[in-house]
Design a protein around this motif. Structure first.
Motif, PDB file in Angstrom:
ATOM      1  N   ALA A  34      41.966  37.035  24.965  1.00  0.00           N
ATOM      2  CA  ALA A  34      40.968  36.543  24.020  1.00  0.00           C
ATOM      3  C   ALA A  34      39.788  35.975  24.796  1.00  0.00           C
ATOM      4  CB  ALA A  34      41.560  35.474  23.106  1.00  0.00           C
ATOM      5  N   TYR A  35      38.581  36.156  24.246  1.00  0.00           N
ATOM      6  CA  TYR A  35      37.360  35.675  24.898  1.00  0.00           C
ATOM      7  C   TYR A  35      36.461  34.993  23.882  1.00  0.00           C
ATOM      8  CZ  TYR A  35      39.005  39.045  28.324  1.00  0.00           C
ATOM      9  OH  TYR A  35      39.795  39.747  29.214  1.00  0.00           O
ATOM     10  N   SER A  36      35.777  33.939  24.324  1.00  0.00           N
ATOM     11  CA  SER A  36      34.835  33.236  23.461  1.00  0.00           C
ATOM     12  C   SER A  36      33.621  32.788  24.279  1.00  0.00           C
ATOM     13  CB  SER A  36      35.510  32.014  22.835  1.00  0.00           C
ATOM     14  OG  SER A  36      34.611  31.332  21.982  1.00  0.00           O
ATOM     15  N   PRO A  37      32.407  33.145  23.817  1.00  0.00           N
ATOM     16  CA  PRO A  37      32.152  34.050  22.698  1.00  0.00           C
ATOM     17  C   PRO A  37      32.672  35.455  23.007  1.00  0.00           C
ATOM     18  CG  PRO A  37      30.142  33.657  23.966  1.00  0.00           C
ATOM     19  CD  PRO A  37      31.160  32.696  24.494  1.00  0.00           C
ATOM     20  N   PRO A  38      32.765  36.327  21.992  1.00  0.00           N
ATOM     21  CA  PRO A  38      33.272  37.677  22.243  1.00  0.00           C
ATOM     22  C   PRO A  38      32.610  38.295  23.475  1.00  0.00           C
ATOM     23  CG  PRO A  38      32.906  37.363  19.906  1.00  0.00           C
ATOM     24  CD  PRO A  38      32.366  36.129  20.584  1.00  0.00           C
ATOM     25  N   ILE A  39      33.426  38.910  24.301  1.00  0.00           N
ATOM     26  CA  ILE A  39      32.939  39.347  25.599  1.00  0.00           C
ATOM     27  C   ILE A  39      31.852  40.407  25.466  1.00  0.00           C
ATOM     28  CG2 ILE A  39      34.713  41.120  25.875  1.00  0.00           C
ATOM     29  CD1 ILE A  39      34.819  40.236  28.872  1.00  0.00           C
ATOM     30  N   SER A  40      30.753  40.198  26.194  1.00  0.00           N
ATOM     31  CA  SER A  40      29.634  41.143  26.151  1.00  0.00           C
ATOM     32  C   SER A  40      29.129  41.486  27.546  1.00  0.00           C
ATOM     33  CB  SER A  40      28.474  40.550  25.333  1.00  0.00           C
ATOM     34  OG  SER A  40      28.009  39.345  25.933  1.00  0.00           O
ATOM     35  N   GLU A  41      29.704  40.843  28.563  1.00  0.00           N
ATOM     36  CA  GLU A  41      29.240  41.086  29.925  1.00  0.00           C
ATOM     37  C   GLU A  41      30.405  40.937  30.886  1.00  0.00           C
ATOM     38  OE1 GLU A  41      26.009  39.317  33.171  1.00  0.00           O
ATOM     39  OE2 GLU A  41      26.495  38.206  31.353  1.00  0.00           O
ATOM     40  N   MET A  42      30.487  41.848  31.823  1.00  0.00           N
ATOM     41  CA  MET A  42      31.459  41.750  32.907  1.00  0.00           C
ATOM     42  C   MET A  42      30.768  42.144  34.203  1.00  0.00           C
ATOM     43  SD  MET A  42      34.844  43.488  31.165  1.00  0.00           S
ATOM     44  CE  MET A  42      35.837  43.272  32.652  1.00  0.00           C
ATOM     45  N   ASN A  43      31.197  41.566  35.296  1.00  0.00           N
ATOM     46  CA  ASN A  43      30.637  41.891  36.598  1.00  0.00           C
ATOM     47  C   ASN A  43      31.791  42.183  37.554  1.00  0.00           C
ATOM     48  OD1 ASN A  43      27.707  41.111  36.077  1.00  0.00           O
ATOM     49  ND2 ASN A  43      28.790  39.240  35.517  1.00  0.00           N
ATOM     50  N   GLU A  44      31.677  43.271  38.299  1.00  0.00           N
ATOM     51  CA  GLU A  44      32.729  43.670  39.229  1.00  0.00           C
ATOM     52  C   GLU A  44      32.367  43.248  40.648  1.00  0.00           C
ATOM     53  OE1 GLU A  44      33.130  47.872  38.657  1.00  0.00           O
ATOM     54  OE2 GLU A  44      34.720  47.598  37.158  1.00  0.00           O
ATOM     55  N   TYR A  45      33.407  43.040  41.463  1.00  0.00           N
ATOM     56  CA  TYR A  45      33.205  42.558  42.829  1.00  0.00           C
ATOM     57  C   TYR A  45      34.120  43.301  43.795  1.00  0.00           C
ATOM     58  CZ  TYR A  45      31.167  38.556  40.354  1.00  0.00           C
ATOM     59  OH  TYR A  45      30.410  37.759  39.540  1.00  0.00           O
ATOM     60  N   ASP A  46      33.689  43.332  45.046  1.00  0.00           N
ATOM     61  CA  ASP A  46      34.546  43.730  46.161  1.00  0.00           C
ATOM     62  C   ASP A  46      34.920  42.471  46.934  1.00  0.00           C
ATOM     63  OD1 ASP A  46      34.547  46.580  45.818  1.00  0.00           O
ATOM     64  OD2 ASP A  46      32.473  46.583  46.520  1.00  0.00           O
ATOM     65  N   LEU A  47      36.138  42.440  47.447  1.00  0.00           N
ATOM     66  CA  LEU A  47      36.588  41.280  48.201  1.00  0.00           C
ATOM     67  C   LEU A  47      36.303  41.491  49.681  1.00  0.00           C
ATOM     68  CD1 LEU A  47      38.051  38.555  48.074  1.00  0.00           C
ATOM     69  CD2 LEU A  47      40.206  39.792  48.446  1.00  0.00           C
ATOM     70  N   ASP A  48      35.492  40.598  50.254  1.00  0.00           N
ATOM     71  CA  ASP A  48      35.148  40.634  51.673  1.00  0.00           C
ATOM     72  C   ASP A  48      35.737  39.383  52.310  1.00  0.00           C
ATOM     73  OD1 ASP A  48      34.095  40.942  54.170  1.00  0.00           O
ATOM     74  OD2 ASP A  48      32.012  40.594  53.590  1.00  0.00           O
ATOM     75  N   GLY A  49      36.940  39.527  52.877  1.00  0.00           N
ATOM     76  CA  GLY A  49      37.640  38.343  53.378  1.00  0.00           C
ATOM     77  C   GLY A  49      38.041  37.474  52.209  1.00  0.00           C
ATOM     78  N   LYS A  50      37.479  36.256  52.155  1.00  0.00           N
ATOM     79  CA  LYS A  50      37.727  35.368  51.027  1.00  0.00           C
ATOM     80  C   LYS A  50      36.540  35.297  50.087  1.00  0.00           C
ATOM     81  CE  LYS A  50      40.935  32.364  53.562  1.00  0.00           C
ATOM     82  NZ  LYS A  50      41.246  30.953  53.965  1.00  0.00           N
ATOM     83  N   ARG A  51      35.543  36.161  50.324  1.00  0.00           N
ATOM     84  CA  ARG A  51      34.290  36.101  49.563  1.00  0.00           C
ATOM     85  C   ARG A  51      34.163  37.335  48.676  1.00  0.00           C
ATOM     86  NH1 ARG A  51      28.866  37.673  50.630  1.00  0.00           N
ATOM     87  NH2 ARG A  51      29.647  38.728  52.509  1.00  0.00           N
ATOM     88  N   LEU A  52      33.676  37.123  47.454  1.00  0.00           N
ATOM     89  CA  LEU A  52      33.447  38.226  46.529  1.00  0.00           C
ATOM     90  C   LEU A  52      32.016  38.721  46.658  1.00  0.00           C
ATOM     91  CD1 LEU A  52      35.262  37.020  43.278  1.00  0.00           C
ATOM     92  CD2 LEU A  52      36.067  38.658  44.991  1.00  0.00           C
ATOM     93  N   VAL A  53      31.860  40.028  46.795  1.00  0.00           N
ATOM     94  CA  VAL A  53      30.545  40.653  46.906  1.00  0.00           C
ATOM     95  C   VAL A  53      30.282  41.423  45.618  1.00  0.00           C
ATOM     96  CG1 VAL A  53      29.126  42.283  48.189  1.00  0.00           C
ATOM     97  CG2 VAL A  53      30.827  40.878  49.396  1.00  0.00           C
ATOM     98  N   PRO A  54      29.226  41.057  44.865  1.00  0.00           N
ATOM     99  CA  PRO A  54      28.974  41.712  43.576  1.00  0.00           C
ATOM    100  C   PRO A  54      28.685  43.202  43.732  1.00  0.00           C
ATOM    101  CG  PRO A  54      27.712  39.683  43.779  1.00  0.00           C
ATOM    102  CD  PRO A  54      28.250  39.993  45.146  1.00  0.00           C
TER     103      PRO A  54
END
Length: 320
Positions: free
Chosen positions: A141-161
């Protein structure tokens, strides 16, 4: 809250842009969303909608309201989301059946068992996957209703969009709508042999001899799940606890009001057996889904126990 919700519906009907204050007024908290998914998962009527897809996770949005939406997702072994966030939406999810694994950047992965909801605020990033050998189903479940998602690659311990995928929720919903119009050829649905194999892949199954020694030398609990008629014909094993299959989970779930006195926690070792060792494998996997990670079954069931010459109570004496 009700007034704000009514106003929101009026705004939606008239296509008038919503103000930030109005959106904030109808947001659900992560705790509220956790309660929503838990209640929804325990309700009736949604399970028959679920499908399994071998090529990718299957999903459907089951509810789209003014302040939250609800999704159901099925996961075959190995399927995952990849690292992603949920934009400005808070969220929660609960595993209905099976086991999922959640990974957060810089943290150790941990398993999520049925009935243990996970809740989070906006911009929460994680990777959810099915690392088990059995299918899993989850409610989100999401609030407000989900309208955006962003994907990432994992670089070590850091997320790269990665590049933005705003609006992916609507795209997924549309994709499901197209799929739902196709003939139901049940592609990707597992047969019983595959489900049995997956269940056994999770167990450290014991031979009758190993079972005998485990019960004699440890605190292992031997559980006979055969129906009464079968026990009357075949005989029984002295000291085995009789809990028929249709009530097994309720008797051993420590949180169940119908639990046995011995079902005090999730660390007890349970060895399940049936007549030939087929139903018992599915039953032991179901107990593991409840968090009883030491649950397993006996290879070959009662028939193998008797064939090895281990002590039994004959049918005529079993009724005495």
């Amino acid at each position: 809250m009700q007034l704000a919700t009514d106003e929101l519906l009026v705004h939606e009907a008239s296509s008038t842009p919503l103000t930030k204050d109005l959106l904030d007024a109808v947001r659900r908290t992560p705790e509220e969303l956790a309660n929503i998914v838990s209640l929804f998962a325990s309700s009736d009527g949604w399970m028959d909608k679920v499908r399994l897809r071998a090529e990718q996770r299957w999903y459907e949005r089951l509810y789209h309201g003014s302040d939250h939406d609800i999704w159901v997702i099925s996961w075959l072994p190995g399927q995952s989301t990849g690292f992603h966030d949920h934009g400005a939406s808070s969220g929660a999810f609960v595993v209905a059946t099976g086991i999922l694994e959640e990974q957060r950047p810089g943290e150790r992965a941990h398993l999520i068992y049925p009935g243990k909801p996970r809740a989070f605020g906006p911009d929460y990033a994680h990777d959810v996957r099915n690392t088990s050998l059995a299918p899993a189903i989850s409610i989100h479940a999401y609030s407000p209703p989900i309208s955006e998602m962003n994907e990432y690659d994992l670089d070590g311990k850091r997320l790269v969009p990665r590049e933005s995928i705003s609006g992916k929720a609507e795209t997924l919903d549309q994709a499901w709508h197209v799929q739902s119009q196709e003939p139901k050829n049940r592609t990707g649905v597992l047969g019983i042999e595959q489900i049995l194999s997956a269940a056994r892949g999770r167990l450290r199954r014991l031979s009758p001899d190993e079972t005998y020694h485990a019960v004699a030398e440890t605190e292992a609990i031997l559980v006979d799940i055969r129906p009464e008629g079968q026990r009357a014909i075949e005989g029984s094993i002295a000291g085995a606890l009789v809990v028929e299959r249709n009530v097994l989970e309720w008797r051993f779930d420590p949180s169940s009001s119908a639990r046995l006195v011995i079902a005090t926690d999730h660390d007890i070792q349970i060895i399940v057996f049936c007549s030939e060792g087929y139903t018992s494998s599915l039953a032991a996997a179901a107990l593991q889904d409840l968090g009883l990670r030491r649950a397993t079954d006996m290879v070959g069931g009662f028939q193998a126990w008797r064939a090895m010459g281990l002590p039994i109570v004959s049918p005529d004496k079993a009724e005495d």
